[in-house]
Design a protein around this motif. Structure first.
Motif, short mmCIF file in Angstrom:
data_model
loop_
_atom_site.label_atom_id
_atom_site.label_comp_id
_atom_site.label_asym_id
_atom_site.label_seq_id
_atom_site.Cartn_x
_atom_site.Cartn_y
_atom_site.Cartn_z
N MET A 194 0.85 -1.19 0.00
CA MET A 194 0.00 0.00 0.00
C MET A 194 0.88 1.24 0.00
N PRO A 195 0.51 2.30 -0.73
CA PRO A 195 1.35 3.50 -0.81
C PRO A 195 1.28 4.34 0.47
N ASP A 196 2.26 5.24 0.60
CA ASP A 196 2.29 6.26 1.64
C ASP A 196 2.39 5.70 3.06
N GLN A 197 3.00 4.52 3.22
CA GLN A 197 3.21 3.97 4.55
C GLN A 197 4.51 4.54 5.12
N GLY A 219 18.25 8.63 7.16
CA GLY A 219 17.45 9.73 7.68
C GLY A 219 17.65 9.95 9.15
N GLY A 220 16.54 10.15 9.88
CA GLY A 220 16.60 10.42 11.32
C GLY A 220 16.46 9.18 12.17
N TYR A 221 16.76 8.01 11.59
CA TYR A 221 16.62 6.74 12.32
C TYR A 221 17.90 6.38 13.07
N GLY A 222 17.74 5.57 14.11
CA GLY A 222 18.88 5.14 14.88
C GLY A 222 18.51 4.01 15.80
N PRO A 223 19.47 3.54 16.61
CA PRO A 223 19.20 2.41 17.49
C PRO A 223 18.25 2.79 18.62
N ALA A 224 17.43 1.84 19.03
CA ALA A 224 16.55 1.99 20.18
C ALA A 224 16.79 0.82 21.11
N GLN A 225 16.18 0.83 22.27
CA GLN A 225 16.38 -0.24 23.24
C GLN A 225 15.88 -1.58 22.70
N PRO A 226 16.66 -2.65 22.87
CA PRO A 226 17.95 -2.68 23.55
C PRO A 226 19.08 -2.14 22.67
N ASN A 227 19.90 -1.28 23.23
CA ASN A 227 21.01 -0.67 22.52
C ASN A 227 22.24 -0.66 23.44
N PRO A 228 23.31 -1.38 23.09
CA PRO A 228 23.47 -2.15 21.85
C PRO A 228 22.58 -3.37 21.82
N PRO A 229 22.42 -3.97 20.64
CA PRO A 229 21.56 -5.16 20.54
C PRO A 229 22.02 -6.27 21.48
N PHE A 230 21.06 -7.00 22.01
CA PHE A 230 21.34 -8.17 22.85
C PHE A 230 21.81 -9.31 21.96
N VAL A 231 22.93 -9.93 22.34
CA VAL A 231 23.50 -11.05 21.58
C VAL A 231 23.72 -12.22 22.52
N ASP A 232 23.22 -13.39 22.14
CA ASP A 232 23.35 -14.57 22.99
C ASP A 232 23.64 -15.79 22.12
N ILE A 290 10.50 7.74 6.82
CA ILE A 290 10.73 7.20 5.48
C ILE A 290 9.43 6.63 4.94
N ILE A 291 9.13 6.92 3.67
CA ILE A 291 7.98 6.33 3.00
C ILE A 291 8.41 5.01 2.38
N ILE A 292 7.73 3.93 2.71
CA ILE A 292 8.11 2.60 2.22
C ILE A 292 7.66 2.44 0.77
N SER A 293 8.56 2.04 -0.08
CA SER A 293 8.28 1.90 -1.51
C SER A 293 7.29 0.77 -1.79
N THR A 338 13.04 -0.20 0.14
CA THR A 338 13.45 0.96 0.93
C THR A 338 14.43 0.49 2.01
N LYS A 339 15.65 1.00 1.96
CA LYS A 339 16.67 0.63 2.93
C LYS A 339 16.51 1.44 4.21
N LEU A 340 16.67 0.76 5.37
CA LEU A 340 16.62 1.47 6.65
C LEU A 340 17.99 1.49 7.33
N PHE A 341 18.72 0.37 7.30
CA PHE A 341 20.03 0.31 7.92
C PHE A 341 20.78 -0.91 7.42
#
Length: 205
Positions: free
Chosen positions: A69-72, A98-111, A145-148, A153-156
């Motif tokens: 769907m457009p405009d998401q 863009g204005g995106y970045g890491p959120a909790q958990p930050n840094p990512p949890f690795v097990d 970001i508008i998803i294509s 659409t790349k985020l990270f």
């Protein structure tokens, strides 16, 4: 050296409006039927463009999205996946758009599980390593970001070290990355803090 394989997963998204988020998932679809599906976007997320950087000796992949769907407007994603610890070592998320970045958990949890976990769960050679992280719009003045609907659409990006550099000499070098898709819908994929990948988009006004 560059591989062309990629992994995709299509899911139902959650919506975020201001500080309130309403998570809509597969269970909601099963209860209310195709009427919900016709009004709810389906978002596909994939690992793409795998590439080994000879200078930094890192193996990186993009995380990309597509919408039916457009405009998401993308708010964020809970990133959960597994990989073979005998092949890769997780470094970090990077190259946020863009204005995106890491959120909790930050840094990512690795097990990393015991040696039997990889063969038992995914037919890996070594132990299964689990990563749990999150990326979202963290700049309050940034535009989502508008998803294509026609492309991706790349985020990270996410990057890894190669545990066995000799494996790069093989044309078939293609390490598995497995999205965490919760098998039991009662346990996740559509509720805050639940298991599985959760994607949220900004609710339209």
């Amino acid at each position: 050296m560059k591989s062309t394989t990629q992994s995709e997963w299509t899911i139902f998204v959650a919506r975020s409006s201001g500080k309130k988020r309403i998570f809509i998932g597969l269970l909601f679809f099963f209860i209310f039927g195709t009427g919900v599906y016709s009004q709810t976007p389906t978002i596909t997320v994939r690992f793409a463009n795998p590439e080994y950087n000879c200078e930094t000796q890192t193996y990186c992949l993009d995380v990309e999205f597509n919408s039916n769907m457009p405009d998401q407007q993308l708010f964020g994603i809970n990133v959960r996946f597994f990989f073979d610890h005998s092949v890769l070592e997780f470094i970090s998320f990077s190259d946020y758009q863009g204005g995106y970045g890491p959120a909790q958990p930050n840094p990512p949890f690795v097990d990393t599980g015991n040696p039997a976990s990889g063969p038992a769960l995914f037919n890996f050679t070594g132990a299964a390593t689990f990563v749990n992280g999150a990326v979202q719009l963290i700049n309050p003045t940034g535009a989502p970001i508008i998803i294509s609907t026609t492309g991706w659409t790349k985020l990270f990006r996410m990057c890894f070290n190669i545990q066995d550099p000799d494996a790069l000499g093989s044309d078939s070098f293609c390490p598995s990355l497995v999205w965490d898709m919760e098998e039991d819908p009662d346990n996740g994929g559509f509720l805050v803090g639940s298991d599985g990948v959760v994607i949220s988009v900004v609710a339209p006004s």
